[in-house]
Write an enzyme that holds these catalytic residues in place. Structure first.
Site, short mmCIF file in Angstrom:
data_model
loop_
_atom_site.label_atom_id
_atom_site.label_comp_id
_atom_site.label_asym_id
_atom_site.label_seq_id
_atom_site.Cartn_x
_atom_site.Cartn_y
_atom_site.Cartn_z
N GLU A 1 9.44 8.35 -16.93
CA GLU A 1 8.07 8.81 -17.17
C GLU A 1 7.59 8.46 -18.57
OE1 GLU A 1 7.47 12.79 -14.51
OE2 GLU A 1 9.00 12.88 -16.05
N SER B 1 14.46 21.29 -15.85
CA SER B 1 13.25 22.06 -16.12
C SER B 1 13.65 23.37 -16.77
CB SER B 1 12.52 22.32 -14.81
OG SER B 1 11.74 23.50 -14.92
N HIS C 1 0.84 -1.22 0.00
CA HIS C 1 0.00 0.00 0.00
C HIS C 1 0.87 1.26 0.00
CE1 HIS C 1 -3.26 -2.76 1.26
NE2 HIS C 1 -2.32 -3.27 2.04
N LYS D 1 15.82 21.47 -10.82
CA LYS D 1 15.14 20.20 -11.08
C LYS D 1 15.90 19.24 -11.98
CE LYS D 1 11.01 19.46 -10.86
NZ LYS D 1 9.59 19.33 -11.15
#
Ligand code: ARG
Length: 458
Positions: free
Chosen positions: A288, A275, A154, A281
């Site tokens: 992804e 970024s 979980h 970043k």
């Protein structure tokens, strides 16, 4: 009138463009020519065409292949597909005798052959890429044998596990993928030529010779099935969907683990992108995109299943739709496997942070319950006691190690000094059955995994 819409007057041309498959089936030129060469050889061996004629045809085909490979071939939409484009060019080159190549053949068995040859190659490349991915997982696991991390259920910290154990879980998935593609290969490895348009051919062809010549394990048993079966495409796409699902899960974990919140791993710069606005970043774009591309692979599987679902036997033009999704799947799957292998290979593990996380959040609660069980408490009762103990520790802001023996004893008199010997390492060591995370078990699992990849030429 909307200018963007095709005009009705140009109906003929637009219908031709609409039905053409040449924009995408041109990549089957190699398979198509190989099939035609084998077919011409067979026709002459069987005395269906003259040897001289076969020689001319084969020479013509070879020079067409060269033209295509040099980029000198002009593909023509009005000729519909790769088969007609090559045949028309053969006429230009050798004249009327070109017309003999299509004896005892139809585009229906021809395209089935091309696609099977293509599938066989795609499957071999996929298996190779899967093994490369397995090797990357294994290298990372072996280089970080002692790293402990929290295992999750979980997405909550659950019990400590070895990172190697976690990575080997993906190794197992990839192993099943290899086996799945292996089964897929068996169904693709069937030679359909000699089926003609649908009913077989009225010439004394030698189908076994064709199979041998083209490297197929066997010949198809039913001509109607041979020209209308696309199960091998569906199986490839289904197996690809499962593999992408596996890659996507690892991609998702990589995204999480590389975040500041988890901080378990650091991605190599080659697999991140900055970024354009936030200079600090380092986004996990490769992971992804693998996760994102999984969608199109699922989509192609649904596409081909739906295309095939209501087709009467045998060939129907709908089946031309079998190619783009198939090609796109290959073009997505292979680079995804490669990218994930590279990302895994260059991953840096934050061992300290992982160990810290493995010891936090009362992840040893199960071990404390097991401790009471060993002293005679029924497991359910032990579970209840430790549940209360955790609640109390949380309230007090104490870890298990910080609780005093009398605090322990206020929950159960069976607690003794040795409760403090329960640590992350003792927890790992205890899970010493086959398939468990005990270092000893993981060591054996790593050995076995290494043997598997080495047997594949590792
Ligand atoms: N371009 C066609 C396809 O991809 C080749 C087979 C055409 N057969 C036919 N009977 N029109 O399916």
């Amino acid at each position: 009138m909307n200018e963007a819409l095709p005009s009705r007057k140009r109906g003929d041309k637009s219908a031709a463009a609409f039905t053409a498959s040449i924009p995408f089936d041109r990549r089957l030129y190699g398979q198509d020519i190989a099939g035609s060469i084998a077919h011409a050889k067979m026709l002459s061996r069987q005395g269906i065409i003259a040897e001289k004629e076969a020689e001319l045809i084969i020479m013509g085909l070879i020079s067409i292949r060269e033209e295509i490979e040099k980029g000198e071939f002009s593909f023509r939409t009005e000729l519909e597909d790769i088969h007609m484009n090559i045949e028309a060019r053969l006429f230009d080159k050798i004249g009327e005798v070109a017309g003999k190549l299509h004896t005892a053949r139809s585009r229906n068995d021809q395209v089935a052959l091309d696609l099977r040859l293509y599938a066989k190659e795609a499957i071999s490349q996929t298996i190779e890429a899967l093994v490369g991915f397995q090797r990357a997982l294994l290298d990372l696991a072996e280089a970080n044998k002692d790293v402990v991390m929290p295992g999750y259920t979980h997405l909550q910290r659950a019990q400590p596990v070895l990172l190697a154990h976690h990575l080997l879980a993906y190794f197992e998935m990839a192993q099943r993928d290899v086996e799945r593609f292996g089964h897929c290969l068996e169904h693709a490895d069937i030679m359909p030529l000699g089926s003609g348009a649908l009913a077989g051919v009225a010439y004394p062809v030698d189908r076994s010779f064709l199979a041998q010549e083209l490297g197929f394990a066997r010949i198809s048993a039913n001509s109607l099935d041979a020209v209308s079966d696309r199960d091998f495409v569906i199986e490839f796409q289904a197996a690809s969907a499962v593999t992408m699902m596996h890659l996507s899960r690892l991609a998702e974990e990589t995204v999480l683990w590389s975040s500041a919140e988890f901080g378990l791993v650091e991605l190599d710069q080659a697999y991140t992108t900055g970024s354009s606005i936030m200079p600090q970043k380092r986004n996990p774009d490769v992971a992804e995109l693998v996760r994102g591309k999984t969608g199109r692979v699922y989509g192609s599987l649904m596409g081909i299943l739906t295309t095939m679902k209501a087709l009467p036997l045998a060939y129907n033009r709908d089946m031309q739709e079998d190619k783009e999704g198939f090609f796109d799947t290959v073009d997505t799957l292979l680079p995804s496997l490669e990218a994930m292998a590279g990302m895994v290979r260059t991953l840096k593990v934050n061992a300290e942070r992982a160990r810290q996380a493995a010891g936090g959040d009362y992840v040893l609660a199960t071990d404390i319950a097991d401790y009471l069980v060993k002293k005679g408490t029924p497991f359910r009762e032990a579970h209840r006691v430790v549940g209360k103990l955790v609640g109390y520790a949380l309230e007090q802001g104490k870890t298990f190690q910080q609780l005093s023996l009398s605090e322990y004893r206020s929950f159960c008199p069976l607690f003794e000094d040795d409760v403090y010997a329960i640590t992350v390492d003792s927890s790992l060591r205890a899970r010493d059955e086959p398939g468990g995370t005990a270092p000893q078990q993981v060591e054996m699992a790593l050995k076995r995994a290494r043997e598997i990849v080495e047997a594949k030429g590792g």
